[in-house]
Motif scaffolding. Sequence first.
Motif, PDB file in Angstrom:
ATOM      1  N   LEU A   1       1.700  -9.177  10.002  1.00  0.00           N
ATOM      2  CA  LEU A   1       2.756  -8.219  10.328  1.00  0.00           C
ATOM      3  C   LEU A   1       2.665  -7.055   9.355  1.00  0.00           C
ATOM      4  O   LEU A   1       2.316  -7.247   8.188  1.00  0.00           O
ATOM      5  N   ILE A   2       2.999  -5.867   9.847  1.00  0.00           N
ATOM      6  CA  ILE A   2       3.015  -4.676   8.993  1.00  0.00           C
ATOM      7  C   ILE A   2       4.395  -4.044   9.053  1.00  0.00           C
ATOM      8  O   ILE A   2       4.982  -3.911  10.131  1.00  0.00           O
ATOM      9  N   ILE A   3       4.901  -3.656   7.888  1.00  0.00           N
ATOM     10  CA  ILE A   3       6.117  -2.853   7.778  1.00  0.00           C
ATOM     11  C   ILE A   3       5.649  -1.492   7.282  1.00  0.00           C
ATOM     12  O   ILE A   3       5.087  -1.385   6.195  1.00  0.00           O
ATOM     13  N   LEU A   4       5.860  -0.457   8.090  1.00  0.00           N
ATOM     14  CA  LEU A   4       5.260   0.849   7.855  1.00  0.00           C
ATOM     15  C   LEU A   4       6.298   1.957   7.817  1.00  0.00           C
ATOM     16  O   LEU A   4       7.051   2.137   8.780  1.00  0.00           O
ATOM     17  N   ASP A   5       6.310   2.702   6.729  1.00  0.00           N
ATOM     18  CA  ASP A   5       7.196   3.862   6.600  1.00  0.00           C
ATOM     19  C   ASP A   5       6.598   5.045   7.356  1.00  0.00           C
ATOM     20  O   ASP A   5       5.379   5.217   7.391  1.00  0.00           O
TER      21      ASP A   5
ATOM     22  N   ALA B   1       0.862  -1.179   0.000  1.00  0.00           N
ATOM     23  CA  ALA B   1       0.000   0.000   0.000  1.00  0.00           C
ATOM     24  C   ALA B   1       0.896   1.226   0.000  1.00  0.00           C
ATOM     25  O   ALA B   1       1.926   1.247   0.672  1.00  0.00           O
ATOM     26  N   GLN B   2       0.497   2.254  -0.763  1.00  0.00           N
ATOM     27  CA  GLN B   2       1.290   3.471  -0.835  1.00  0.00           C
ATOM     28  C   GLN B   2       0.710   4.621  -0.018  1.00  0.00           C
ATOM     29  O   GLN B   2       1.308   5.680   0.065  1.00  0.00           O
ATOM     30  N   ASN B   3      -0.462   4.422   0.584  1.00  0.00           N
ATOM     31  CA  ASN B   3      -1.055   5.483   1.406  1.00  0.00           C
ATOM     32  C   ASN B   3      -1.936   4.862   2.484  1.00  0.00           C
ATOM     33  O   ASN B   3      -2.193   3.657   2.474  1.00  0.00           O
ATOM     34  N   SER B   4      -2.405   5.699   3.401  1.00  0.00           N
ATOM     35  CA  SER B   4      -3.167   5.200   4.544  1.00  0.00           C
ATOM     36  C   SER B   4      -4.502   4.588   4.140  1.00  0.00           C
ATOM     37  O   SER B   4      -4.906   3.564   4.703  1.00  0.00           O
ATOM     38  N   ASP B   5      -5.185   5.168   3.170  1.00  0.00           N
ATOM     39  CA  ASP B   5      -6.470   4.607   2.737  1.00  0.00           C
ATOM     40  C   ASP B   5      -6.309   3.191   2.195  1.00  0.00           C
ATOM     41  O   ASP B   5      -7.064   2.285   2.551  1.00  0.00           O
ATOM     42  N   ASN B   6      -5.318   2.997   1.325  1.00  0.00           N
ATOM     43  CA  ASN B   6      -5.075   1.666   0.758  1.00  0.00           C
ATOM     44  C   ASN B   6      -4.616   0.682   1.834  1.00  0.00           C
ATOM     45  O   ASN B   6      -4.971  -0.495   1.795  1.00  0.00           O
ATOM     46  N   ALA B   7      -3.844   1.178   2.784  1.00  0.00           N
ATOM     47  CA  ALA B   7      -3.370   0.316   3.873  1.00  0.00           C
ATOM     48  C   ALA B   7      -4.531  -0.173   4.729  1.00  0.00           C
ATOM     49  O   ALA B   7      -4.635  -1.374   5.020  1.00  0.00           O
ATOM     50  N   LEU B   8      -5.404   0.733   5.117  1.00  0.00           N
ATOM     51  CA  LEU B   8      -6.550   0.353   5.944  1.00  0.00           C
ATOM     52  C   LEU B   8      -7.481  -0.599   5.192  1.00  0.00           C
ATOM     53  O   LEU B   8      -8.025  -1.540   5.781  1.00  0.00           O
TER      54      LEU B   8
ATOM     55  N   ALA C   1      -6.512  -2.744   2.871  1.00  0.00           N
ATOM     56  CA  ALA C   1      -5.813  -4.032   2.817  1.00  0.00           C
ATOM     57  C   ALA C   1      -5.951  -4.784   4.142  1.00  0.00           C
ATOM     58  O   ALA C   1      -6.141  -6.003   4.154  1.00  0.00           O
ATOM     59  N   ILE C   2      -5.883  -4.056   5.248  1.00  0.00           N
ATOM     60  CA  ILE C   2      -6.025  -4.672   6.569  1.00  0.00           C
ATOM     61  C   ILE C   2      -7.432  -5.233   6.752  1.00  0.00           C
ATOM     62  O   ILE C   2      -7.613  -6.319   7.292  1.00  0.00           O
TER      63      ILE C   2
ATOM     64  N   SER D   1      -7.217  -0.266  16.488  1.00  0.00           N
ATOM     65  CA  SER D   1      -8.208  -1.183  15.913  1.00  0.00           C
ATOM     66  C   SER D   1      -7.712  -2.625  15.768  1.00  0.00           C
ATOM     67  O   SER D   1      -8.517  -3.553  15.736  1.00  0.00           O
ATOM     68  N   ASN D   2      -6.403  -2.821  15.670  1.00  0.00           N
ATOM     69  CA  ASN D   2      -5.819  -4.159  15.488  1.00  0.00           C
ATOM     70  C   ASN D   2      -4.550  -4.311  16.334  1.00  0.00           C
ATOM     71  O   ASN D   2      -3.458  -4.477  15.790  1.00  0.00           O
ATOM     72  N   PRO D   3      -4.676  -4.259  17.653  1.00  0.00           N
ATOM     73  CA  PRO D   3      -3.478  -4.274  18.506  1.00  0.00           C
ATOM     74  C   PRO D   3      -2.673  -5.565  18.418  1.00  0.00           C
ATOM     75  O   PRO D   3      -1.509  -5.591  18.821  1.00  0.00           O
ATOM     76  N   GLU D   4      -3.267  -6.616  17.875  1.00  0.00           N
ATOM     77  CA  GLU D   4      -2.573  -7.899  17.778  1.00  0.00           C
ATOM     78  C   GLU D   4      -1.584  -7.959  16.613  1.00  0.00           C
ATOM     79  O   GLU D   4      -0.746  -8.862  16.554  1.00  0.00           O
ATOM     80  N   ILE D   5      -1.645  -6.994  15.690  1.00  0.00           N
ATOM     81  CA  ILE D   5      -0.739  -7.007  14.535  1.00  0.00           C
ATOM     82  C   ILE D   5       0.550  -6.262  14.894  1.00  0.00           C
ATOM     83  O   ILE D   5       0.515  -5.053  15.156  1.00  0.00           O
TER      84      ILE D   5
END
Length: 118
Positions: free
Chosen positions: A51-55, A34-41, A43-44, A75-79
């Motif tokens: 696991l998430i790798i976040l810039d 994902a290249q932005n927050s909307d796409n990331a959310l 995808a989640i 919203s997803n503390p387990e990730i």
Amino acid sequence: MTENKNILIIDDEIDICKLISGVLEDEGYITFNAQNSDNALAAISKNSIDLIILDVWLEGSKLDGIELLQEIHVSNPEIPIIIISGHGNIDTAVTAIKIGAYDYLEKPFKTERLMHTI
């Protein structure tokens, strides 16, 4: 090899996403980018993410990496979330860890360091 864990890579630079994806896929992980927050959310919400790798810096995104970290952690503390940054500093790293990041890696990082952290 790993058990097909799903990893979401969030970085505004598509080349960074592709590079990290290639390394992780070679190790048996399934990756999403994902290249932005909307796409990331999105995808989640659509995928089971392990696991998430976040810039930290997400150019052109509604939320920057720290804001997105906060939202995901609530919203997803387990990730677990690994923060990466080429523009960060000690304050950013400390803030990210306090909010709930698992670890903080400065770009450029060695592949071995990323794999050890994962």
